[in-house]
Motif scaffolding. Structure first.
Motif, PDB file in Angstrom:
ATOM      1  N   SER A  12      -9.017   0.304   3.661  1.00  0.00           N
ATOM      2  CA  SER A  12      -9.146  -1.131   3.403  1.00  0.00           C
ATOM      3  C   SER A  12     -10.620  -1.529   3.378  1.00  0.00           C
ATOM      4  O   SER A  12     -11.418  -1.039   4.194  1.00  0.00           O
ATOM      5  CB  SER A  12      -8.459  -1.933   4.514  1.00  0.00           C
ATOM      6  OG  SER A  12      -7.128  -1.534   4.640  1.00  0.00           O
ATOM      7  N   THR A  34      -2.898  -3.200  -6.608  1.00  0.00           N
ATOM      8  CA  THR A  34      -1.558  -2.975  -6.025  1.00  0.00           C
ATOM      9  C   THR A  34      -1.448  -3.542  -4.610  1.00  0.00           C
ATOM     10  O   THR A  34      -0.366  -3.892  -4.175  1.00  0.00           O
ATOM     11  CB  THR A  34      -1.178  -1.477  -6.027  1.00  0.00           C
ATOM     12  OG1 THR A  34      -2.087  -0.762  -5.182  1.00  0.00           O
ATOM     13  CG2 THR A  34      -1.202  -0.898  -7.430  1.00  0.00           C
ATOM     14  N   GLY A  35      -2.585  -3.669  -3.915  1.00  0.00           N
ATOM     15  CA  GLY A  35      -2.553  -4.283  -2.588  1.00  0.00           C
ATOM     16  C   GLY A  35      -2.078  -5.724  -2.676  1.00  0.00           C
ATOM     17  O   GLY A  35      -1.352  -6.218  -1.800  1.00  0.00           O
ATOM     18  N   TYR A  38       1.687  -5.873  -2.537  1.00  0.00           N
ATOM     19  CA  TYR A  38       2.248  -5.772  -1.178  1.00  0.00           C
ATOM     20  C   TYR A  38       1.976  -7.056  -0.384  1.00  0.00           C
ATOM     21  O   TYR A  38       2.781  -7.481   0.432  1.00  0.00           O
ATOM     22  CB  TYR A  38       1.681  -4.540  -0.456  1.00  0.00           C
ATOM     23  CG  TYR A  38       2.214  -3.250  -1.049  1.00  0.00           C
ATOM     24  CD1 TYR A  38       3.454  -2.746  -0.655  1.00  0.00           C
ATOM     25  CD2 TYR A  38       1.521  -2.565  -2.038  1.00  0.00           C
ATOM     26  CE1 TYR A  38       3.968  -1.585  -1.219  1.00  0.00           C
ATOM     27  CE2 TYR A  38       2.021  -1.404  -2.611  1.00  0.00           C
ATOM     28  CZ  TYR A  38       3.250  -0.919  -2.200  1.00  0.00           C
ATOM     29  OH  TYR A  38       3.761   0.214  -2.769  1.00  0.00           O
ATOM     30  N   ARG A  39       0.843  -7.673  -0.657  1.00  0.00           N
ATOM     31  CA  ARG A  39       0.524  -8.934   0.022  1.00  0.00           C
ATOM     32  C   ARG A  39       1.481 -10.040  -0.427  1.00  0.00           C
ATOM     33  O   ARG A  39       1.937 -10.858   0.390  1.00  0.00           O
ATOM     34  CB  ARG A  39      -0.926  -9.347  -0.277  1.00  0.00           C
ATOM     35  CG  ARG A  39      -1.958  -8.506   0.436  1.00  0.00           C
ATOM     36  CD  ARG A  39      -3.384  -8.824   0.001  1.00  0.00           C
ATOM     37  NE  ARG A  39      -4.343  -8.017   0.722  1.00  0.00           N
ATOM     38  CZ  ARG A  39      -4.876  -8.339   1.906  1.00  0.00           C
ATOM     39  NH1 ARG A  39      -4.570  -9.493   2.467  1.00  0.00           N
ATOM     40  NH2 ARG A  39      -5.718  -7.545   2.507  1.00  0.00           N
ATOM     41  N   VAL A 100       0.747  -7.228   6.522  1.00  0.00           N
ATOM     42  CA  VAL A 100       1.026  -6.501   5.270  1.00  0.00           C
ATOM     43  C   VAL A 100       1.323  -5.011   5.468  1.00  0.00           C
ATOM     44  O   VAL A 100       2.192  -4.458   4.780  1.00  0.00           O
ATOM     45  CB  VAL A 100      -0.099  -6.741   4.227  1.00  0.00           C
ATOM     46  CG1 VAL A 100      -1.431  -6.187   4.671  1.00  0.00           C
ATOM     47  CG2 VAL A 100       0.263  -6.183   2.866  1.00  0.00           C
ATOM     48  N   SER A 101       0.669  -4.370   6.421  1.00  0.00           N
ATOM     49  CA  SER A 101       0.914  -2.935   6.576  1.00  0.00           C
ATOM     50  C   SER A 101       2.327  -2.665   7.068  1.00  0.00           C
ATOM     51  O   SER A 101       2.963  -1.701   6.637  1.00  0.00           O
ATOM     52  CB  SER A 101      -0.110  -2.305   7.514  1.00  0.00           C
ATOM     53  OG  SER A 101      -1.311  -2.099   6.806  1.00  0.00           O
ATOM     54  N   SER A 104       4.544  -2.942   4.142  1.00  0.00           N
ATOM     55  CA  SER A 104       4.321  -1.837   3.198  1.00  0.00           C
ATOM     56  C   SER A 104       4.955  -0.521   3.641  1.00  0.00           C
ATOM     57  O   SER A 104       5.049   0.418   2.863  1.00  0.00           O
ATOM     58  CB  SER A 104       2.829  -1.583   3.006  1.00  0.00           C
ATOM     59  OG  SER A 104       2.157  -2.769   2.768  1.00  0.00           O
ATOM     60  N   ASP A 129      -6.002   0.124  -8.140  1.00  0.00           N
ATOM     61  CA  ASP A 129      -6.504   0.457  -6.813  1.00  0.00           C
ATOM     62  C   ASP A 129      -5.415   0.261  -5.779  1.00  0.00           C
ATOM     63  O   ASP A 129      -4.534  -0.575  -5.953  1.00  0.00           O
ATOM     64  CB  ASP A 129      -7.805  -0.305  -6.492  1.00  0.00           C
ATOM     65  CG  ASP A 129      -7.590  -1.697  -5.941  1.00  0.00           C
ATOM     66  OD1 ASP A 129      -6.912  -1.831  -4.908  1.00  0.00           O
ATOM     67  OD2 ASP A 129      -8.140  -2.639  -6.526  1.00  0.00           O
ATOM     68  N   ARG A 131      -3.407   2.672  -2.270  1.00  0.00           N
ATOM     69  CA  ARG A 131      -3.428   3.691  -1.233  1.00  0.00           C
ATOM     70  C   ARG A 131      -2.749   4.984  -1.702  1.00  0.00           C
ATOM     71  O   ARG A 131      -3.029   6.053  -1.193  1.00  0.00           O
ATOM     72  CB  ARG A 131      -2.661   3.209   0.027  1.00  0.00           C
ATOM     73  CG  ARG A 131      -3.131   1.892   0.618  1.00  0.00           C
ATOM     74  CD  ARG A 131      -4.504   2.042   1.229  1.00  0.00           C
ATOM     75  NE  ARG A 131      -4.927   0.840   1.939  1.00  0.00           N
ATOM     76  CZ  ARG A 131      -5.297  -0.295   1.345  1.00  0.00           C
ATOM     77  NH1 ARG A 131      -5.305  -0.397   0.030  1.00  0.00           N
ATOM     78  NH2 ARG A 131      -5.677  -1.330   2.075  1.00  0.00           N
ATOM     79  N   ILE A 133      -1.940   5.674  -5.243  1.00  0.00           N
ATOM     80  CA  ILE A 133      -1.888   5.724  -6.715  1.00  0.00           C
ATOM     81  C   ILE A 133      -2.005   7.174  -7.189  1.00  0.00           C
ATOM     82  O   ILE A 133      -1.192   7.632  -7.996  1.00  0.00           O
ATOM     83  CB  ILE A 133      -2.982   4.831  -7.361  1.00  0.00           C
ATOM     84  CG1 ILE A 133      -2.972   3.419  -6.752  1.00  0.00           C
ATOM     85  CG2 ILE A 133      -2.790   4.768  -8.881  1.00  0.00           C
ATOM     86  CD1 ILE A 133      -1.664   2.696  -6.792  1.00  0.00           C
ATOM     87  N   ARG A 188       2.382   6.343   7.912  1.00  0.00           N
ATOM     88  CA  ARG A 188       3.756   6.012   7.514  1.00  0.00           C
ATOM     89  C   ARG A 188       4.411   7.226   6.841  1.00  0.00           C
ATOM     90  O   ARG A 188       3.724   8.098   6.273  1.00  0.00           O
ATOM     91  CB  ARG A 188       3.767   4.787   6.599  1.00  0.00           C
ATOM     92  CG  ARG A 188       3.156   5.046   5.267  1.00  0.00           C
ATOM     93  CD  ARG A 188       3.189   3.814   4.371  1.00  0.00           C
ATOM     94  NE  ARG A 188       2.441   4.075   3.170  1.00  0.00           N
ATOM     95  CZ  ARG A 188       1.522   3.265   2.652  1.00  0.00           C
ATOM     96  NH1 ARG A 188       1.241   2.119   3.212  1.00  0.00           N
ATOM     97  NH2 ARG A 188       0.896   3.604   1.545  1.00  0.00           N
TER      98      ARG A 188
HETATM   99  O1   DC Z   1      -5.884  -3.261  -0.775  1.00  0.00           O
HETATM  100  P1   DC Z   1      -5.414  -4.313   0.270  1.00  0.00           P
HETATM  101  O2   DC Z   1      -6.207  -4.264   1.526  1.00  0.00           O
HETATM  102  O3   DC Z   1      -5.305  -5.675  -0.304  1.00  0.00           O
HETATM  103  O4   DC Z   1      -3.926  -3.833   0.642  1.00  0.00           O
HETATM  104  C1   DC Z   1      -3.155  -4.520   1.577  1.00  0.00           C
HETATM  105  C2   DC Z   1      -2.154  -3.592   2.229  1.00  0.00           C
HETATM  106  O5   DC Z   1      -1.177  -3.181   1.273  1.00  0.00           O
HETATM  107  C3   DC Z   1      -2.708  -2.296   2.826  1.00  0.00           C
HETATM  108  O6   DC Z   1      -3.055  -2.441   4.186  1.00  0.00           O
HETATM  109  C4   DC Z   1      -1.564  -1.329   2.662  1.00  0.00           C
HETATM  110  C5   DC Z   1      -0.754  -1.856   1.535  1.00  0.00           C
HETATM  111  N1   DC Z   1      -0.858  -1.072   0.309  1.00  0.00           N
HETATM  112  C6   DC Z   1      -0.059   0.023   0.176  1.00  0.00           C
HETATM  113  O7   DC Z   1       0.680   0.348   1.098  1.00  0.00           O
HETATM  114  N2   DC Z   1      -0.049   0.732  -0.978  1.00  0.00           N
HETATM  115  C7   DC Z   1      -0.856   0.378  -1.997  1.00  0.00           C
HETATM  116  N3   DC Z   1      -0.827   1.084  -3.132  1.00  0.00           N
HETATM  117  C8   DC Z   1      -1.710  -0.741  -1.873  1.00  0.00           C
HETATM  118  C9   DC Z   1      -1.715  -1.450  -0.686  1.00  0.00           C
END
Ligand code: DC
Length: 234
Positions: A12, A34-35, A38-39, A100-101, A104, A129, A131, A133, A188
């Motif tokens: 992050s 992509t974050g 999830y948000r 958010v985590s 997710s 972008d 986690r 991809i 996770r």
């Molecule tokens: O990139 P960000 O900090 O906005 O993402 C927020 C949360 O979303 C991050 O803590 C974990 C989750 N996330 C995820 O699990 N998979 C992704 N591809 C993008 C984000």
């Protein structure tokens, strides 16, 4: 020229989205945060009191969620919409970052988001972008970068970003949030945050945004050249 997928994964607040946006603009590719998806799911779950231990509630909620991105010429950025409503500012707030985590981690949430992301990138020509991809969404991405930076640098950068939005948040609170999210994201069960074996490592602790963009663009240029020559040889 054949379009490619560029996957920027990592911890992050290490500059992924700023880098990804600029790379996408230089290439004329779409940028997908992509974050933000999830948000947006987290915001919906909180607003609708969806219990993370109730699979039926989760499934129903996911069926009612539509996430889209629209370019706003005023702010000159792609903004996130949840069921037609602009939630760009709301999803960046600390109360969302704090939840958010956990959201997710839920396998149903991941499956729904991964499927949408694969659909968004099916014609390639995207910079994504996140986690997972390079490991789960597009394991065949032509360019994969794993970004990181030391936690204090990330916390300071995040504090600045929030300050610009008139949110004054204590540095310790931000650092704790980043460390907690890194831990949950990396441990996770389903598609955890990890560096794909074929991803290049980019530590941004002592780099400017321009240098980060240059690093990625260099990888992209090599890949495009490689493809051009392999096509010519065929
Ligand atoms: O990139 P960000 O900090 O906005 O993402 C927020 C949360 O979303 C991050 O803590 C974990 C989750 N996330 C995820 O699990 N998979 C992704 N591809 C993008 C984000």
């Amino acid at each position: 020229m054949k379009k490619i997928v560029i996957a920027l994964d990592g911890h992050s607040s290490c500059g992924k989205s700023t880098t990804a946006k600029q790379v996408a603009a230089e290439l004329g590719y779409a940028y997908i945060d992509t974050g933000a998806m999830y948000r947006a799911v987290t915001l919906y779950f909180l607003d609708h009191h969806v219990s993370l231990t109730n699979p039926k509630e989760i499934k129903d909620a996911l069926n009612n969620i539509e996430i889209t991105f629209h370019y706003n010429p005023k702010t000159q950025r792609n903004e996130t919409y949840l069921n037609g409503l602009n939630v760009e500012d709301e999803i960046r707030k600390m109360y969302i970052s704090n939840q958010v985590s956990e959201v997710s981690v839920v396998p149903e949430v991941r499956r729904a988001m991964v499927a949408q992301q694969q659909k968004m990138g099916r014609r390639r020509g995207v910079v994504m972008d996140g986690r997972d991809i390079g490991t789960a969404v597009f394991p065949d991405a032509e360019v994969k970068i794993f970004m990181t930076a030391d936690v204090d640098t990330r916390a300071r950068r995040r504090q600045q970003e929030l300050l610009v939005k008139n949110q004054l948040v204590n540095l310790d609170e931000i650092r704790e949030n980043l460390q907690k999210r890194d831990h949950i994201d990396s441990t996770r069960a389903e598609s955890p945050l990890r560096r794909a074996e074929d991803a290049d490592l980019l530590d941004t602790s002592h780099m400017t945004i321009d240098e980060q963009v240059e690093f990625v663009m260099h990888k992209v240029a090599s890949k495009l050249l490689e493809q051009k020559y392999s096509v010519e040889q065929d």
